[in-house]
Design a protein around this motif. Structure first.
Motif, mmCIF file in Angstrom:
data_model
loop_
_atom_site.group_PDB
_atom_site.id
_atom_site.type_symbol
_atom_site.label_atom_id
_atom_site.label_comp_id
_atom_site.label_asym_id
_atom_site.label_seq_id
_atom_site.Cartn_x
_atom_site.Cartn_y
_atom_site.Cartn_z
ATOM 1 N N GLY A 151 42.799 -9.283 20.270
ATOM 2 C CA GLY A 151 41.580 -8.136 20.672
ATOM 3 C C GLY A 151 40.787 -8.183 21.729
ATOM 4 N N ALA A 152 39.483 -8.516 21.736
ATOM 5 C CA ALA A 152 38.532 -9.183 23.199
ATOM 6 C C ALA A 152 39.066 -9.998 23.857
ATOM 7 C CB ALA A 152 37.666 -10.308 21.871
ATOM 8 N N ALA A 153 40.352 -10.449 24.111
ATOM 9 C CA ALA A 153 40.587 -10.590 25.409
ATOM 10 C C ALA A 153 41.294 -9.280 25.867
ATOM 11 C CB ALA A 153 42.065 -11.659 25.325
ATOM 12 N N ASN A 154 41.472 -8.323 25.617
ATOM 13 C CA ASN A 154 42.015 -7.521 26.347
ATOM 14 C C ASN A 154 40.705 -6.628 26.902
ATOM 15 O OD1 ASN A 154 44.129 -5.149 26.677
ATOM 16 N ND2 ASN A 154 42.946 -3.848 25.047
ATOM 17 N N ALA A 155 39.842 -6.631 25.363
ATOM 18 C CA ALA A 155 38.763 -5.590 26.060
ATOM 19 C C ALA A 155 37.993 -6.540 27.277
ATOM 20 C CB ALA A 155 37.478 -5.612 24.503
ATOM 21 N N TYR A 156 38.170 -7.279 27.333
ATOM 22 C CA TYR A 156 37.604 -8.390 28.614
ATOM 23 C C TYR A 156 38.368 -7.967 29.928
ATOM 24 C CZ TYR A 156 34.709 -10.681 25.451
ATOM 25 O OH TYR A 156 33.439 -11.192 24.068
ATOM 26 N N HIS A 157 39.709 -8.267 29.582
ATOM 27 C CA HIS A 157 40.611 -7.840 30.526
ATOM 28 C C HIS A 157 40.359 -6.054 31.528
ATOM 29 C CE1 HIS A 157 44.837 -7.213 32.108
ATOM 30 N NE2 HIS A 157 43.831 -7.529 32.947
ATOM 31 N N GLY A 158 40.041 -5.219 29.760
ATOM 32 C CA GLY A 158 39.815 -4.132 30.761
ATOM 33 C C GLY A 158 38.068 -4.474 31.997
ATOM 34 N N LEU A 159 37.278 -4.472 30.974
ATOM 35 C CA LEU A 159 36.175 -4.695 32.005
ATOM 36 C C LEU A 159 36.209 -5.419 32.918
ATOM 37 C CD1 LEU A 159 33.707 -5.751 28.914
ATOM 38 C CD2 LEU A 159 34.023 -3.496 30.114
#
Length: 438
Positions: A276-284
């Motif tokens: 979930g964090a990887a997906n959020a960081y990718h969005g940023l």
């Protein structure tokens, strides 16, 4: 005229000021002239927040510093020869150092923006280093973009470059690590101070969030090998379900399925946050790249193109592994339910057989009871006739009939009364049982 109402008379929500301050937190630092920005990111431990704040306090006590802005999650310190911006995030902390450069001077390859900081203080920063990058901000009057492009060799490193900020700056990087740092070169052709600050901030955030997003890739590769064996194990268990012929076989397969379900849920719980964090960081990362407003330089990939080719496949791998885990969890749950249904059906069949046996025994007991009832009538008639005989003998002076005759005549009457009473009692019991069943 009534007194004037003031807003201070209203009861204020305790989080109002804090939320509004958070909305304006971490503004970009205006930059002018030549600057060297060194950005360090440390992956924090669970109990290192207080240690970080204590370390920052030691820095301010060791030299003359001015706190430009300060809060629980970020702090800006001006030490004269450099400026430091500290930010605390969910699972990492960043230290961004700013140092002015002499105009036209040649930058030493080993130079950093924190050269003036004592090495002992730097080594005392808690956590593990995950990002270290330099951003060198120069004017096009010092370094022309054409001179940078002329130094690029077709057989050398692949350079990533673009014009940003609506063509007011050039950005060059290769995202490789030299002497412990990745590097960005920003050539200013007409940015305002705040534009320059925003551009530098976006570049260091792209590098930070890129590395934090990639933390999910090793986890995905580790889980991928386990997923393959788990999926194969599930397929084998499905074959065993089809070959199971006894309740014992089904219980054995069900136990194996329950164990596999526990392993899958443990893996999901262990990796959910990371994916979930990887997906959020990718969005940023994607958001910060969009904010750069890149313009392509002929012959060179832009930062967005580089991320599409390198970062997006890694994030797709994390997403695919996460989805495979969820799908495996659902398949294990469905197959467990299927097997439990088979076991329940087998138990119901056994219960039906047990009930049928009980019904047969009840019918046998009923026949025996009816036989016993017939014998009971005979026995009760015998004892009743004996009582009549004793009564007849006791009253023989009151009548002239033979005692044997009276006893013989009483036997049919007694037998009829006993049979009638027994039958009536049985009907009453049957009626009560029928009412209770309803």
């Amino acid at each position: 005229m009534h007194p004037r109402f003031t807003i201070s008379e209203l009861e204020e929500h305790p989080l109002r000021q804090r939320l509004n301050n958070e909305f304006h937190a971490r503004p970009p630092i205006p930059l002018q002239d030549a600057q060297l920005v060194s950005h360090l990111v440390f992956k924090r431990g669970r109990n290192s927040i207080a240690e970080e704040r204590d370390n920052l306090t030691r820095l301010t006590q060791s030299q003359v510093c001015n706190a430009i802005e300060s809060s629980d999650a970020h702090q800006m310190i001006d030490a004269g020869s450099f400026r430091l911006r500290w930010e605390m995030h969910t699972e990492f902390s960043s230290y961004t150092f700013f140092r002015p450069l002499p105009v036209g001077g040649v930058l030493d390859p080993d130079a950093t923006a924190f050269d003036a900081v004592h090495p002992e203080w730097m080594s005392a920063i808690p956590g593990k280093l995950i990002v270290a990058t330099h951003v060198e901000l120069r004017s096009t009057d010092e370094i022309s973009p054409d001179s940078v492009l002329a130094k690029l060799s077709p057989s050398g490193r692949q350079m990533v470059a673009a014009q940003v900020a609506d063509g007011n700056a050039w950005v060059f990087t290769d995202f490789k690590i030299d002497n412990g740092f990745s590097r960005f070169l920003v050539l200013d052709t007409g940015m305002t101070q705040r534009q320059a600050g925003r551009t530098v901030q976006r570049l260091v955030e792209i590098e930070t969030y890129r590395m934090m997003a990639l933390l999910g890739l090793p986890v995905a590769k580790e889980v991928a090998g386990w997923l393959y064996s788990a999926e194969k194990q599930l397929a084998d268990l499905m074959d065993h379900i089809g070959q199971a012929h006894t309740p014992e076989d089904e219980r054995t397969v069900l136990a194996s399925l329950s164990k596999l379900a526990a392993e899958v849920e443990r893996s999901v719980a262990r990796t959910t946050f990371r994916f979930g964090a990887a997906n959020a960081y990718h969005g940023l990362v994607s958001q910060r790249i969009a904010e750069l407003r890149e313009t392509r330089i002929p012959g060179l990939p832009t930062i967005d193109e580089f991320m599409q080719r390198r970062l997006v496949p890694a994030m797709a791998t994390c997403e695919a592994i996460s989805r495979r885990q969820e799908e495996l969890s659902g398949r294990v749950a469905r197959n467990s339910q299927l097997l439990r249904t088979r076991v329940d059906i087998e138990l119901e069949r056994q219960n039906q057989e047990l009930l049928s046996q009980m019904n047969r025994r009840a019918r046998l007991q009923l026949r025996l009871q009816e036989t016993v009832e017939g014998l009971s009538v005979v026995v009760l008639t015998y004892y009743g006739s004996q009582l009549v005989q004793y009564l007849a003998k006791g009253t023989k002076d009151l009548h002239h009939q033979s005692t044997d005759v009276i006893t013989a005549l009483s036997i049919p009457v007694i037998a009829g009364l006993v049979a009638w009473g027994t039958r009536r009692l049985r009907k009453k019991l049957a009626a009560e049982e029928g009412e209770a069943a309803q």
